[in-house]
Motif scaffolding. Structure first.
Motif, short mmCIF file in Angstrom:
data_model
loop_
_atom_site.label_atom_id
_atom_site.label_comp_id
_atom_site.label_asym_id
_atom_site.label_seq_id
_atom_site.Cartn_x
_atom_site.Cartn_y
_atom_site.Cartn_z
N MET A 1 0.85 -1.21 0.00
CA MET A 1 0.00 0.00 0.00
C MET A 1 0.88 1.25 0.00
N ALA A 2 0.62 2.16 -0.95
CA ALA A 2 1.34 3.44 -0.95
C ALA A 2 0.80 4.28 0.21
N ARG A 3 1.68 5.03 0.81
CA ARG A 3 1.23 5.91 1.90
C ARG A 3 0.40 7.03 1.31
N PRO A 4 -0.73 7.37 1.98
CA PRO A 4 -1.50 8.50 1.49
C PRO A 4 -0.69 9.80 1.61
N VAL A 5 -0.94 10.72 0.68
CA VAL A 5 -0.26 12.02 0.70
C VAL A 5 -1.29 13.10 1.00
N VAL A 6 -0.99 13.92 2.00
CA VAL A 6 -1.88 15.01 2.39
C VAL A 6 -1.12 16.31 2.13
N ALA A 7 -1.75 17.25 1.40
CA ALA A 7 -1.07 18.52 1.11
C ALA A 7 -1.79 19.67 1.82
N ILE A 8 -1.01 20.60 2.36
CA ILE A 8 -1.60 21.81 2.95
C ILE A 8 -1.53 22.94 1.94
N VAL A 9 -2.67 23.59 1.72
CA VAL A 9 -2.74 24.72 0.80
C VAL A 9 -3.33 25.90 1.57
N GLY A 10 -2.86 27.11 1.27
CA GLY A 10 -3.46 28.28 1.92
C GLY A 10 -2.65 29.53 1.66
N ARG A 11 -3.28 30.68 1.89
CA ARG A 11 -2.62 31.96 1.65
C ARG A 11 -1.42 32.14 2.60
N PRO A 12 -0.54 33.09 2.28
CA PRO A 12 0.57 33.37 3.19
C PRO A 12 0.05 33.78 4.57
N ASN A 13 0.77 33.39 5.59
CA ASN A 13 0.49 33.81 6.96
C ASN A 13 -0.75 33.22 7.62
N VAL A 14 -1.37 32.25 6.99
CA VAL A 14 -2.53 31.64 7.65
C VAL A 14 -2.06 30.63 8.71
N GLY A 15 -0.79 30.24 8.63
CA GLY A 15 -0.26 29.33 9.66
C GLY A 15 0.10 27.95 9.12
N LYS A 16 0.39 27.87 7.82
CA LYS A 16 0.71 26.56 7.23
C LYS A 16 1.95 25.93 7.86
N SER A 17 3.01 26.73 7.94
CA SER A 17 4.25 26.16 8.50
C SER A 17 4.07 25.82 9.97
N THR A 18 3.33 26.66 10.69
CA THR A 18 3.11 26.38 12.11
C THR A 18 2.38 25.04 12.27
N LEU A 19 1.35 24.84 11.46
CA LEU A 19 0.60 23.59 11.53
C LEU A 19 1.47 22.40 11.14
N PHE A 20 2.18 22.57 10.07
CA PHE A 20 3.05 21.50 9.56
C PHE A 20 4.07 21.09 10.63
N ASN A 21 4.71 22.09 11.20
CA ASN A 21 5.74 21.78 12.20
C ASN A 21 5.13 21.16 13.45
N ALA A 22 3.95 21.64 13.84
CA ALA A 22 3.31 21.10 15.04
C ALA A 22 2.95 19.63 14.82
N LEU A 23 2.47 19.30 13.63
CA LEU A 23 2.08 17.92 13.35
C LEU A 23 3.29 17.02 13.19
N ALA A 24 4.30 17.58 12.55
CA ALA A 24 5.47 16.76 12.22
C ALA A 24 6.33 16.50 13.44
N GLY A 25 6.38 17.47 14.33
CA GLY A 25 7.20 17.32 15.53
C GLY A 25 8.61 16.90 15.18
N GLU A 26 9.07 15.87 15.84
CA GLU A 26 10.44 15.41 15.59
C GLU A 26 10.49 14.48 14.39
N ARG A 27 9.34 14.18 13.85
CA ARG A 27 9.33 13.16 12.81
C ARG A 27 9.62 13.70 11.42
N ILE A 28 10.11 14.93 11.35
CA ILE A 28 10.52 15.48 10.07
C ILE A 28 11.54 14.54 9.44
N SER A 29 11.33 14.31 8.19
CA SER A 29 12.17 13.38 7.48
C SER A 29 13.62 13.82 7.44
N ILE A 30 14.50 12.94 7.80
CA ILE A 30 15.91 13.30 7.76
C ILE A 30 16.68 12.19 7.07
#
Ligand code: GDP
Ligand code: GDP
Length: 438
Positions: A1-30
């Motif tokens: 099974m391929a992993r599902p891909v979820v994309a965040i879309v939105g205007r600047p400053n709505v908080g995309k990076s904040t949300l992304f980082n909060a969800l990703a936590g330490e699990r950012i791909s390295i």
């Protein structure tokens, strides 16, 4: 099974990076030894309850003039439509409903992709909730209120996001048609290659039955076998936005790598391997996919009898984390060695899903251990009891040892090399898990 891909879309400053980082936590791909990959927080592996998915931040919009924002948002949304299984459309309760939000919402709605409307910066439900309702006007369903910075509302949001993932059912017949992603920088020749490889025999397939969304994959029959090339629509649709080309091609690459069995990494012979090539290759490596490096435009450089070896040495040096990759020197323009590509795809797929019997495997490991003693630390020597292959795609081995800490990285490398000497495995990474057995 391929992993599902979820994309965040939105205007600047709505908080995309904040949300992304909060969800990703330490699990950012390295990717540890891949230069450049760690700096970009473009994608992350997320686990929620018993769901695993890849989140991509399409990001990259510079708040500039209004027109530019809208056109970049359209671009961002198009990439999400092409690549994601679920789209999170993020808006901002403090800025309120904006014209560009409505335009992007129209575009998302027409795509027939699952879209989750998330209203951010609802820091206080009592105070802000009344302002959330205006987002019903976007016509893409119930808004879910969150506060990315205070991590509120994540559970409800993720429940809805995950509800759109396809249920892994047992009776779903495994479609084992090889899926191939062609990735690489703009202008390296990806679309030209797909056009050549697909020839007249192409059938456009959509991966979600019964939807009217853009078809993105192309099925091809070659030599009585089927192959699926991924995201061919994305390749035909050229990006208009210069500044973000790099980020966007990486976002696209992540999404198509996720769905592929084999990744063809295209490199321009006239430019050599660039940092961006290394990043993209790192993603495919990290995901344990079959890898073929195609050095294209081989017609366009001056050559003598050493040129190929020199190029290979340089590529191997820069992509040193994937010494197993197959390399082909091709010219889409002249057709040179294109026939070899299908042959290599078949071989790489076979290697990526090859299983080695435990008996033979342990013979090879014992021989290797006899030839080169395992490491010691303060008089204590590593003992290897037993090795077994537990998975394919990529082939994954568990090595049972007396003390984990004694197993040195370089010794794993050594064992990997002996296993490769014995069984080949060209074109695929191998994974090793070290376990203690007392
Ligand atoms: P992006 O441009 O969409 O990636 O937005 P950012 O994640 O950079 O956030 C833009 C600004 O909004 C930053 O100053 C954040 O601190 C702020 N922000 C993000 N989430 C929240 C939130 O939940 N509440 C509030 N009050 N501010 C937030
Ligand atoms: P993409 O952006 O990666 O999809 O690249 P394209 O397929 O659009 O090709 C970009 C440019 O490179 C076009 O002008 C092609 O004609 C050219 N090109 C593609 N393959 C070759 C090749 O093998 N040799 C030469 N000399 N040019 C090529």
């Amino acid at each position: 099974m391929a992993r599902p891909v979820v994309a965040i879309v939105g205007r600047p400053n709505v908080g995309k990076s904040t949300l992304f980082n909060a969800l990703a936590g330490e699990r950012i791909s390295i990717v540890k030894d891949t230069p450049g990959v760690t700096r970009d927080r473009i994608y992350a592996d997320i686990s929620w309850l018993n769901y695993d998915f890849t989140m991509i931040d399409t990001g990259g919009i510079e708040p500039d003039s209004k027109d530019i924002i809208l056109s970049q948002m359209r671009e961002q949304a198009q990439i999400a439509i092409d690549t994601a299984d679920v789209i999170v459309f993020l808006v901002d309760v403090k800025q309120g409903l904006q014209d560009s939000d409505s335009k992007v919402a129209d575009m998302l709605r027409r795509s027939h992709k699952p879209v989750v409307l998330v209203v951010n910066k609802v820091d206080s439900f009592e105070r802000d909730m009344a302002d959330v309702y205006e987002f019903y006007n976007l016509g893409i369903g119930d808004p879910i209120a969150i506060s990315a910075s205070s991590r509120l509302g994540f559970g409800d949001m993720l429940d809805v996001v995950c509800s759109y993932f396809p249920e892994p059912t047992e009776n779903e017949e495994e479609d084992d048609t090889p899926r191939i992603a062609v990735i690489g920088k703009p202008n390296v020749g990806k679309s030209s290659l797909i056009n050549k490889l697909c020839g007249e025999e192409r059938v456009i397939v959509s991966d979600i039955a019964g939807t009217t969304r853009d078809a993105v994959d192309t099925k091809v029959r070659y030599n009585h076998k089927d192959y699926i090339f991924i995201d061919t629509a994305g390749l035909r649709r050229k990006s208009k936005i210069k500044e973000d080309l790099e980020r966007y091609s990486i976002v696209r690459a992540v999404a198509s790598v996720e769905k592929a069995d084999v990744v063809i990494i295209m490199i321009d012979a006239t430019e050599g391997v660039t940092e961006q090539d290394a990043k993209i290759a790192g993603i495919a490596h990290e995901r344990g996919k079959g890898i073929i490096i195609c050095v294209n435009k081989w017609d366009a450089i001056e050559k003598n009898d050493k040129t190929m070896k020199e190029h290979e040495t340089k590529i191997r040096q820069i992509l040193s984390f994937m010494p197993y990759a197959s390399i082909l020197f091709i010219s889409v323009k002249s057709g040179q060695r294109l026939g070899k590509i299908y042959e290599t795809i078949d071989a790489v797929i076979e290697n990526n899903s090859m299983r080695i019997a435990t008996g033979v495997l342990n013979e090879i490991v014992s021989e290797a251990v006899a030839l080169q003693q395992p490491p010691t630390d303060k008089g204590k020597r590593l003992k290897i009891y037993y090795t077994t292959q537990v998975a394919v795609k990529p082939p994954t081995f568990v090595i049972f040892v007396n003390e984990k800490y004694l197993m040195h990285f370089s010794y794993v490398r050594y064992l990997e090399n002996r296993i490769r000497d014995a069984f080949g495995f060209e074109g695929t990474s191998l994974k090793f898990i070290i376990r203690e057995r007392k």
